[in-house]
Design a protein around this motif. Structure first.
Motif, PDB file in Angstrom:
ATOM      1  N   GLN A 187      20.413 -16.423 -29.781  1.00 48.03           N
ATOM      2  CA  GLN A 187      19.214 -15.851 -29.183  1.00 48.03           C
ATOM      3  C   GLN A 187      19.575 -15.046 -27.934  1.00 48.03           C
ATOM      4  N   ASP A 188      18.678 -14.133 -27.547  1.00 44.44           N
ATOM      5  CA  ASP A 188      18.897 -13.305 -26.358  1.00 44.44           C
ATOM      6  C   ASP A 188      18.400 -14.001 -25.100  1.00 44.44           C
ATOM      7  N   VAL A 189      19.109 -13.768 -24.002  1.00 46.57           N
ATOM      8  CA  VAL A 189      18.688 -14.243 -22.693  1.00 46.57           C
ATOM      9  C   VAL A 189      18.738 -13.047 -21.741  1.00 46.57           C
ATOM     10  N   VAL A 190      17.747 -12.957 -20.865  1.00 45.17           N
ATOM     11  CA  VAL A 190      17.647 -11.807 -19.963  1.00 45.17           C
ATOM     12  C   VAL A 190      17.977 -12.232 -18.534  1.00 45.17           C
ATOM     13  N   PHE A 191      18.997 -11.592 -17.962  1.00 42.31           N
ATOM     14  CA  PHE A 191      19.390 -11.822 -16.573  1.00 42.31           C
ATOM     15  C   PHE A 191      18.832 -10.695 -15.710  1.00 42.31           C
ATOM     16  N   THR A 216      20.340  -7.866 -20.920  1.00 36.96           N
ATOM     17  CA  THR A 216      20.104  -8.750 -22.056  1.00 36.96           C
ATOM     18  C   THR A 216      21.431  -9.114 -22.715  1.00 36.96           C
ATOM     19  N   ILE A 217      21.643 -10.417 -22.893  1.00 35.37           N
ATOM     20  CA  ILE A 217      22.892 -10.907 -23.473  1.00 35.37           C
ATOM     21  C   ILE A 217      22.557 -11.849 -24.631  1.00 35.37           C
ATOM     22  N   THR A 218      23.249 -11.669 -25.740  1.00 39.07           N
ATOM     23  CA  THR A 218      23.063 -12.543 -26.899  1.00 39.07           C
ATOM     24  C   THR A 218      23.974 -13.749 -26.752  1.00 39.07           C
ATOM     25  N   THR A 219      23.395 -14.924 -26.754  1.00 36.82           N
ATOM     26  CA  THR A 219      24.175 -16.147 -26.549  1.00 36.82           C
ATOM     27  C   THR A 219      25.076 -16.425 -27.746  1.00 36.82           C
ATOM     28  N   THR A 220      26.089 -17.212 -27.503  1.00 43.59           N
ATOM     29  CA  THR A 220      26.976 -17.677 -28.555  1.00 43.59           C
ATOM     30  C   THR A 220      27.092 -19.194 -28.458  1.00 43.59           C
ATOM     31  N   THR A 221      27.859 -19.811 -29.369  1.00 46.56           N
ATOM     32  CA  THR A 221      27.976 -21.269 -29.408  1.00 46.56           C
ATOM     33  C   THR A 221      29.176 -21.737 -28.593  1.00 46.56           C
ATOM     34  N   ALA A 230      24.087 -23.220 -26.400  1.00 44.54           N
ATOM     35  CA  ALA A 230      24.137 -21.775 -26.170  1.00 44.54           C
ATOM     36  C   ALA A 230      24.842 -21.485 -24.852  1.00 44.54           C
ATOM     37  N   ILE A 231      25.734 -20.497 -24.869  1.00 43.47           N
ATOM     38  CA  ILE A 231      26.420 -20.060 -23.648  1.00 43.47           C
ATOM     39  C   ILE A 231      26.498 -18.537 -23.643  1.00 43.47           C
ATOM     40  N   VAL A 232      26.750 -17.983 -22.456  1.00 43.85           N
ATOM     41  CA  VAL A 232      26.945 -16.532 -22.341  1.00 43.85           C
ATOM     42  C   VAL A 232      28.326 -16.182 -21.804  1.00 43.85           C
ATOM     43  N   GLY A 233      29.115 -17.200 -21.413  1.00 47.48           N
ATOM     44  CA  GLY A 233      30.486 -16.948 -20.986  1.00 47.48           C
ATOM     45  C   GLY A 233      30.657 -16.579 -19.531  1.00 47.48           C
ATOM     46  N   ILE A 234      29.854 -17.181 -18.656  1.00 49.00           N
ATOM     47  CA  ILE A 234      30.049 -16.973 -17.218  1.00 49.00           C
ATOM     48  C   ILE A 234      30.031 -18.323 -16.512  1.00 49.00           C
ATOM     49  N   SER A 235      30.538 -18.329 -15.291  1.00 49.83           N
ATOM     50  CA  SER A 235      30.313 -19.463 -14.394  1.00 49.83           C
ATOM     51  C   SER A 235      29.562 -18.924 -13.184  1.00 49.83           C
ATOM     52  N   ALA A 236      28.615 -19.705 -12.711  1.00 59.95           N
ATOM     53  CA  ALA A 236      27.796 -19.284 -11.569  1.00 59.95           C
ATOM     54  C   ALA A 236      28.264 -19.991 -10.307  1.00 59.95           C
ATOM     55  N   GLY A 237      28.139 -19.330  -9.186  1.00 60.53           N
ATOM     56  CA  GLY A 237      28.505 -19.915  -7.899  1.00 60.53           C
ATOM     57  C   GLY A 237      27.553 -19.448  -6.818  1.00 60.53           C
TER      58      GLY A 237
END
Length: 365
Positions: A187-191, A216-221, A230-237
């Motif tokens: 699914q898509d997630v909007v940042f 808009t980023i499409t999530t992956t597993t 679901a993940i988008v491949g980032i780490s937040a700080g």
């Protein structure tokens, strides 16, 4: 040849053979030993460790020393003789190699990780000290890293400020993962972000960044071995903007364990009088933005290094107290702290001479 002479010769040859074998046999261990200790109130390599501009500072005396641990490199393999010597020595500790370098971590990976942790500890030390002084600090949630080959690569970048996810305001780094995992993979997630370059320009011009855009980023597993999500491949700080400049100049040091001592040094420089009263105080401990002190590794080596340098008191994270107290160097007082406020209270007792009231470390914690 007399029997006695033959026996001595055979014993000597056997000893030589054992020593040679001990040198040749490699064992899966690494060694920790006391590293350098540096006064955060003083200079290192000819320049002040703490450099503050844009705000009034005050002279400080005494010592607030951060402490370090030396470790053998990731690709170094100890031999049996070195391991036995290390086990017997008082000022070294031999540990399984995987304790320091888990999962085959390379020297380069370890150095990079330590540098990142050291940088983050400096930021948290600044925030904790200023919060303790009621000096406002602006904070934002940012993209810390982007995983190569992930859905976010090329769309999000390190330093981008994350304002919202799917229209929901983001206030803590943990909010990002919670909002992303509400989705099913695919699914898509909007940042809603402020691009890193816009944020940098705003900070330079001392204004608030207002130019945002939606990505808009499409999530992956996920594939980290845990529950599929679901993940988008980032780490937040978290990133901060300070009301004045605080630079910490200390090369060739890594890891997060100097956070507490940096925070205390900054606090001392920004307040009149002396936190230590001229006493030699050393210590260790991670610190977060709220001033909470966390445990570190190699505390036994750090107390030895501090004692050998001349420290009389050692500020010790509460969770390290039991280990530190088991083999405390003679003449070194271990003071238990859980927050920067605890540390400031202990320093007041030390400079006022009320050492009987100090919270001391014991083998029970």
């Amino acid at each position: 040849m007399p029997r006695r002479t033959a026996t001595m010769l055979a014993s000597t040859l056997m000893l030589i053979a054992l020593l040679c074998a001990g040198v040749l046999i490699k064992v899966p261990y690494a060694e920790m030993s006391p590293g350098p200790t540096v006064n955060t109130l003083g200079e290192h390599d000819g320049e002040p460790v703490l450099q503050i501009s844009g705000h009034k500072t005050y002279a400080a005396d005494g010592h607030l020393n951060m402490t370090t641990v030396r470790v053998t490199s990731a690709d170094y393999r100890m031999n049996l003789v070195e391991a036995v010597y290390g086990w017997l020595a008082h000022d070294t500790r031999v540990v399984p190699h995987d304790t320091l370098y888990p999962n085959g971590k390379t020297e380069e990976q370890s150095t990079q990780e330590n540098a990142e942790e050291f940088s983050q500890s400096q930021e948290s030390a600044k925030v904790a000290a200023l919060k303790e002084l009621d000096i406002p600090v602006q904070s934002w949630v940012i993209v810390s890293t982007v995983v190569k080959g992930s859905p976010s690569e090329g769309k999000l970048h390190a330093g981008d400020v994350i304002r919202k996810v799917d229209g929901t305001k983001v206030e803590q780094p943990s909010d990002v993962a919670k909002l992303v995992t509400r989705h099913a993979p695919g699914q898509d997630v909007v940042f809603t972000i402020v691009p890193a370059e816009e944020q940098a320009a705003a900070e330079k011009e001392h204004r608030t960044a207002t130019a945002t855009r939606d990505v808009t980023i499409t999530t992956t597993t996920s594939d980290d071995g845990g529950a599929k999500r679901a993940i988008v491949g980032i780490s937040a700080g978290t990133d901060h903007t300070f009301p004045f400049t605080i630079d910490i100049k200390l090369a060739d040091v890594g890891g997060p364990s100097a956070g507490l001592m940096f925070a205390l040094g900054i606090y001392d420089k920004l307040t009149p009088g002396s936190l230590t009263g001229g006493t030699f105080v050393a210590g260790t401990g991670t610190i977060d933005d709220d001033g909470k002190v966390g445990p570190i590794g190699g505390v036994e080596m750090k107390t030895v290094g501090a004692h050998d340098k001349g420290a009389k008191y050692f500020l010790t994270p509460a969770d390290n107290c039991a280990a530190a107290a088991k083999d405390k160097p003679d003449g070194l007082t271990l003071v238990r702290v859980s927050t920067i406020s605890d540390a400031l209270g202990a320093l007041k007792e030390i400079r006022d001479g009320n050492t009987a009231d100090l919270p001391l470390c014991t083998v029970k914690g």
